[in-house]
Write a protein that holds these residues in place. Structure first.
Motif, PDB file in Angstrom:
ATOM      1  N   PRO A  25      53.291  44.153  60.688  1.00  0.00           N
ATOM      2  CA  PRO A  25      54.155  44.364  59.519  1.00  0.00           C
ATOM      3  C   PRO A  25      55.580  44.764  59.888  1.00  0.00           C
ATOM      4  O   PRO A  25      55.793  45.692  60.673  1.00  0.00           O
ATOM      5  N   ASP A  26      56.545  44.044  59.331  1.00  0.00           N
ATOM      6  CA  ASP A  26      57.936  44.470  59.362  1.00  0.00           C
ATOM      7  C   ASP A  26      58.116  45.597  58.339  1.00  0.00           C
ATOM      8  O   ASP A  26      57.180  45.914  57.590  1.00  0.00           O
ATOM      9  N   PRO A  27      59.319  46.211  58.273  1.00  0.00           N
ATOM     10  CA  PRO A  27      59.485  47.350  57.355  1.00  0.00           C
ATOM     11  C   PRO A  27      59.083  47.079  55.914  1.00  0.00           C
ATOM     12  O   PRO A  27      58.631  47.995  55.216  1.00  0.00           O
ATOM     13  N   HIS A  28      59.227  45.836  55.434  1.00  0.00           N
ATOM     14  CA  HIS A  28      58.909  45.527  54.040  1.00  0.00           C
ATOM     15  C   HIS A  28      57.638  44.695  53.902  1.00  0.00           C
ATOM     16  O   HIS A  28      57.406  44.077  52.858  1.00  0.00           O
ATOM     17  N   ASP A  29      56.789  44.705  54.908  1.00  0.00           N
ATOM     18  CA  ASP A  29      55.567  43.897  54.897  1.00  0.00           C
ATOM     19  C   ASP A  29      54.334  44.705  54.549  1.00  0.00           C
ATOM     20  O   ASP A  29      54.279  45.928  54.753  1.00  0.00           O
ATOM     21  N   VAL A  30      53.334  43.980  54.060  1.00  0.00           N
ATOM     22  CA  VAL A  30      52.007  44.527  53.805  1.00  0.00           C
ATOM     23  C   VAL A  30      50.998  43.676  54.578  1.00  0.00           C
ATOM     24  O   VAL A  30      50.987  42.444  54.442  1.00  0.00           O
ATOM     25  N   ALA A  31      50.185  44.310  55.403  1.00  0.00           N
ATOM     26  CA  ALA A  31      49.117  43.619  56.126  1.00  0.00           C
ATOM     27  C   ALA A  31      47.836  43.742  55.319  1.00  0.00           C
ATOM     28  O   ALA A  31      47.484  44.821  54.832  1.00  0.00           O
ATOM     29  N   ILE A  32      47.124  42.611  55.176  1.00  0.00           N
ATOM     30  CA  ILE A  32      45.974  42.546  54.276  1.00  0.00           C
ATOM     31  C   ILE A  32      44.775  41.947  55.010  1.00  0.00           C
ATOM     32  O   ILE A  32      44.895  40.885  55.645  1.00  0.00           O
ATOM     33  N   ALA A  33      43.646  42.622  54.921  1.00  0.00           N
ATOM     34  CA  ALA A  33      42.376  42.043  55.360  1.00  0.00           C
ATOM     35  C   ALA A  33      41.836  41.224  54.189  1.00  0.00           C
ATOM     36  O   ALA A  33      41.560  41.770  53.117  1.00  0.00           O
ATOM     37  N   ILE A  34      41.726  39.916  54.374  1.00  0.00           N
ATOM     38  CA  ILE A  34      41.302  39.030  53.290  1.00  0.00           C
ATOM     39  C   ILE A  34      39.792  39.139  53.110  1.00  0.00           C
ATOM     40  O   ILE A  34      39.020  39.030  54.062  1.00  0.00           O
ATOM     41  N   VAL A  35      39.381  39.346  51.866  1.00  0.00           N
ATOM     42  CA  VAL A  35      37.957  39.446  51.539  1.00  0.00           C
ATOM     43  C   VAL A  35      37.451  38.135  50.948  1.00  0.00           C
ATOM     44  O   VAL A  35      36.381  37.641  51.306  1.00  0.00           O
ATOM     45  N   TYR A  36      38.243  37.556  50.037  1.00  0.00           N
ATOM     46  CA  TYR A  36      37.871  36.291  49.397  1.00  0.00           C
ATOM     47  C   TYR A  36      39.116  35.408  49.254  1.00  0.00           C
ATOM     48  O   TYR A  36      40.231  35.916  49.098  1.00  0.00           O
ATOM     49  N   CYS A  37      38.888  34.109  49.287  1.00  0.00           N
ATOM     50  CA  CYS A  37      39.971  33.155  49.027  1.00  0.00           C
ATOM     51  C   CYS A  37      39.431  32.000  48.210  1.00  0.00           C
ATOM     52  O   CYS A  37      38.461  31.334  48.615  1.00  0.00           O
ATOM     53  N   GLY A  38      40.036  31.764  47.055  1.00  0.00           N
ATOM     54  CA  GLY A  38      39.643  30.639  46.222  1.00  0.00           C
ATOM     55  C   GLY A  38      40.004  29.313  46.868  1.00  0.00           C
ATOM     56  O   GLY A  38      40.919  29.229  47.692  1.00  0.00           O
ATOM     57  N   ILE A  39      39.285  28.277  46.487  1.00  0.00           N
ATOM     58  CA  ILE A  39      39.510  26.932  47.015  1.00  0.00           C
ATOM     59  C   ILE A  39      40.047  26.070  45.882  1.00  0.00           C
ATOM     60  O   ILE A  39      39.356  25.799  44.896  1.00  0.00           O
ATOM     61  N   CYS A  40      41.300  25.656  46.025  1.00  0.00           N
ATOM     62  CA  CYS A  40      42.039  24.927  45.004  1.00  0.00           C
ATOM     63  C   CYS A  40      42.083  23.443  45.349  1.00  0.00           C
ATOM     64  O   CYS A  40      42.043  23.063  46.526  1.00  0.00           O
ATOM     65  N   HIS A  41      42.198  22.591  44.315  1.00  0.00           N
ATOM     66  CA  HIS A  41      42.319  21.152  44.581  1.00  0.00           C
ATOM     67  C   HIS A  41      43.570  20.852  45.403  1.00  0.00           C
ATOM     68  O   HIS A  41      43.611  19.877  46.156  1.00  0.00           O
ATOM     69  N   SER A  42      44.592  21.703  45.290  1.00  0.00           N
ATOM     70  CA  SER A  42      45.792  21.530  46.116  1.00  0.00           C
ATOM     71  C   SER A  42      45.461  21.652  47.599  1.00  0.00           C
ATOM     72  O   SER A  42      46.088  20.988  48.437  1.00  0.00           O
ATOM     73  N   ASP A  43      44.489  22.486  47.932  1.00  0.00           N
ATOM     74  CA  ASP A  43      44.070  22.618  49.328  1.00  0.00           C
ATOM     75  C   ASP A  43      43.571  21.279  49.856  1.00  0.00           C
ATOM     76  O   ASP A  43      43.904  20.859  50.972  1.00  0.00           O
ATOM     77  N   LEU A  44      42.754  20.616  49.054  1.00  0.00           N
ATOM     78  CA  LEU A  44      42.210  19.314  49.434  1.00  0.00           C
ATOM     79  C   LEU A  44      43.318  18.280  49.576  1.00  0.00           C
ATOM     80  O   LEU A  44      43.383  17.554  50.578  1.00  0.00           O
ATOM     81  N   HIS A  45      44.207  18.202  48.581  1.00  0.00           N
ATOM     82  CA  HIS A  45      45.310  17.238  48.646  1.00  0.00           C
ATOM     83  C   HIS A  45      46.147  17.440  49.912  1.00  0.00           C
ATOM     84  O   HIS A  45      46.544  16.492  50.580  1.00  0.00           O
ATOM     85  N   THR A  46      46.425  18.712  50.227  1.00  0.00           N
ATOM     86  CA  THR A  46      47.312  19.003  51.350  1.00  0.00           C
ATOM     87  C   THR A  46      46.641  18.732  52.683  1.00  0.00           C
ATOM     88  O   THR A  46      47.187  18.038  53.544  1.00  0.00           O
ATOM     89  N   VAL A  47      45.450  19.277  52.878  1.00  0.00           N
ATOM     90  CA  VAL A  47      44.808  19.179  54.187  1.00  0.00           C
ATOM     91  C   VAL A  47      44.405  17.741  54.508  1.00  0.00           C
ATOM     92  O   VAL A  47      44.323  17.355  55.679  1.00  0.00           O
ATOM     93  N   GLU A 149      33.248  44.747  42.298  1.00  0.00           N
ATOM     94  CA  GLU A 149      32.162  43.804  42.075  1.00  0.00           C
ATOM     95  C   GLU A 149      32.647  42.470  41.509  1.00  0.00           C
ATOM     96  O   GLU A 149      31.910  41.482  41.513  1.00  0.00           O
ATOM     97  N   HIS A 150      33.897  42.426  41.050  1.00  0.00           N
ATOM     98  CA  HIS A 150      34.440  41.209  40.457  1.00  0.00           C
ATOM     99  C   HIS A 150      35.451  40.503  41.376  1.00  0.00           C
ATOM    100  O   HIS A 150      36.040  39.496  40.970  1.00  0.00           O
ATOM    101  N   LEU A 151      35.665  41.008  42.575  1.00  0.00           N
ATOM    102  CA  LEU A 151      36.777  40.518  43.388  1.00  0.00           C
ATOM    103  C   LEU A 151      36.693  39.033  43.707  1.00  0.00           C
ATOM    104  O   LEU A 151      37.709  38.329  43.705  1.00  0.00           O
ATOM    105  N   ALA A 152      35.506  38.532  44.015  1.00  0.00           N
ATOM    106  CA  ALA A 152      35.390  37.106  44.335  1.00  0.00           C
ATOM    107  C   ALA A 152      35.849  36.260  43.158  1.00  0.00           C
ATOM    108  O   ALA A 152      36.549  35.246  43.327  1.00  0.00           O
ATOM    109  N   ALA A 153      35.491  36.667  41.949  1.00  0.00           N
ATOM    110  CA  ALA A 153      35.846  35.904  40.758  1.00  0.00           C
ATOM    111  C   ALA A 153      37.291  36.142  40.318  1.00  0.00           C
ATOM    112  O   ALA A 153      37.808  35.413  39.468  1.00  0.00           O
TER     113      ALA A 153
END
Length: 349
Positions: A25-47, A149-153
């Motif tokens: 992290p730089d002075p204005h950064d936040v470091a985050i441990a990712i727990v969940y990530c949604g899968i968007c159709h944009s992901d498919l188009h891009t990759v 309990e709702h984080l994934a959704a």
């Protein structure tokens, strides 16, 4: 910091496990441990290289929910342990008129997307949320008030939620109005939920009669099968607003004919191929409009998250492991998901 991620090295190769670098992290950064990530159709188009300009290696993912693990020396709004989200962008110029108005998604210098955007970090472009961790400027981090309990959704709210919320707010949708939602998928199901919560009459449009009960359960007051000419004709000249979420090329005239005078249809789905040119007379005869909208600014996204927390709104999801992403992409291509896949990043280990 080296973390595990899931991405592709080329458009014609499967996604696979890989190691990527995240900055301290730089002075204005936040470091985050990712727990969940949604899968968007944009992901498919891009990759898959279906949209021009994909940079490889490509690690998709812009519907990120996680927990703060470290903050920069100047960060005052977040603390270690906070539940936070990251959406479709991680930076902008923060000085142009659009940014000054809280519309960073329309940054005149170009907002920096969460993946496939310019970055000083290795490998020279941003890598997204199919990963164990991410470091983001504090101005692009959002507070999550939903229970754990709702984080994934909650994760899909960071794209599907704000993409549908922003036009509903911009066009001042509220009680007394009749609103159509075209398409009952990842975006459309959120559009139905949010429009219903805003107190409007909601009509869902689907090409499939077997989705009618599901659309009603989401909060639609009525469902129209768009392939049924009689059902469509019965809706003519009756809508104040239509939110079109379909990400496939289709005839827009069928829906503009349903708008009242001065009604607007806003497009949020981006098709692989252009829509057929709409008939001009359909527009000029009732002063109707066709518009477009793209995600939302940071303040508006926070407003949406807070509204959803207060209303108990989350996405309908299917939780998957990293080794199921390829299969999820194929199912998503076929429309076989109700209504959003979400990656459990614990499976990356």
């Amino acid at each position: 910091m080296t973390v595990m991620a899931y991405g592709a090295y080329a458009a014609d190769t499967p996604l696979e496990s890989m190691q990527i670098m995240r900055r301290a992290p730089d002075p204005h950064d936040v470091a985050i441990a990712i727990v969940y990530c949604g899968i968007c159709h944009s992901d498919l188009h891009t990759v898959r290289g279906e949209w021009e300009g994909t940079l490889f290696p490509c690690v998709p993912g812009h519907e990120i929910v996680g927990r703060v693990t470290a903050v920069g020396s100047n960060v005052t709004t977040f603390e270690v342990g906070d539940l936070v989200g990251v959406g479709c962008m991680v930076d902008s110029c923060q000085s142009c008129p659009s940014c000054a108005e809280g519309l960073e998604q329309y940054c005149e210098a170009g907002m920096v997307p969460t993946y496939n955007g310019p970055s000083a970090d290795a490998p020279g472009h941003t890598l997204g949320g199919y990963a164990q961790a991410i470091t983001v400027n504090e101005n692009f981090v959002l507070k999550i008030r939903h229970g754990e309990e709702h984080l994934a959704a909650v994760a899909p709210l960071l794209c599907a939620g704000i993409t549908t919320w922003s036009p509903l707010r911009h066009w001042n949708i509220g009680p007394g109005m009749k609103v159509g939602i075209v398409g009952i998928g990842g975006l459309g199901h959120m559009g139905v939920k949010l429009a219903h919560a805003l107190g409007v009459e909601v009509v869902a449009f689907t090409t499939s009669a077997d989705k009618c009960d599901a659309a009603l359960a989401l909060g639609a007051d009525q469902v129209v099968v768009s392939r049924n000419a009689d059902e469509m004709a019965a809706q003519a000249d009756s809508f104040d607003f239509i939110l079109n979420t379909v990400a496939a090329s289709h005839d827009l005239d069928a829906y503009t004919a349903l708008l009242k005078r001065d009604g607007t249809m806003t497009l949020v789905g981006v098709p692989e191929h252009a829509h057929p040119t709409p008939a001009v007379f359909n527009l000029v005869s009732r002063r109707r409009s066709i518009a477009g909208s793209m995600i939302g600014g940071i303040a508006e996204t926070q407003e949406m998250l807070d509204f959803c927390a207060d209303q108990g709104i989350t996405a309908d999801i299917e939780l998957i492991r990293a080794d199921e992403i390829e299969a999820a992409f194929e199912r998503m291509r076929k429309g076989d998901v109700k209504y959003r896949f979400v990656l459990d990043t614990a499976s990356l280990a």
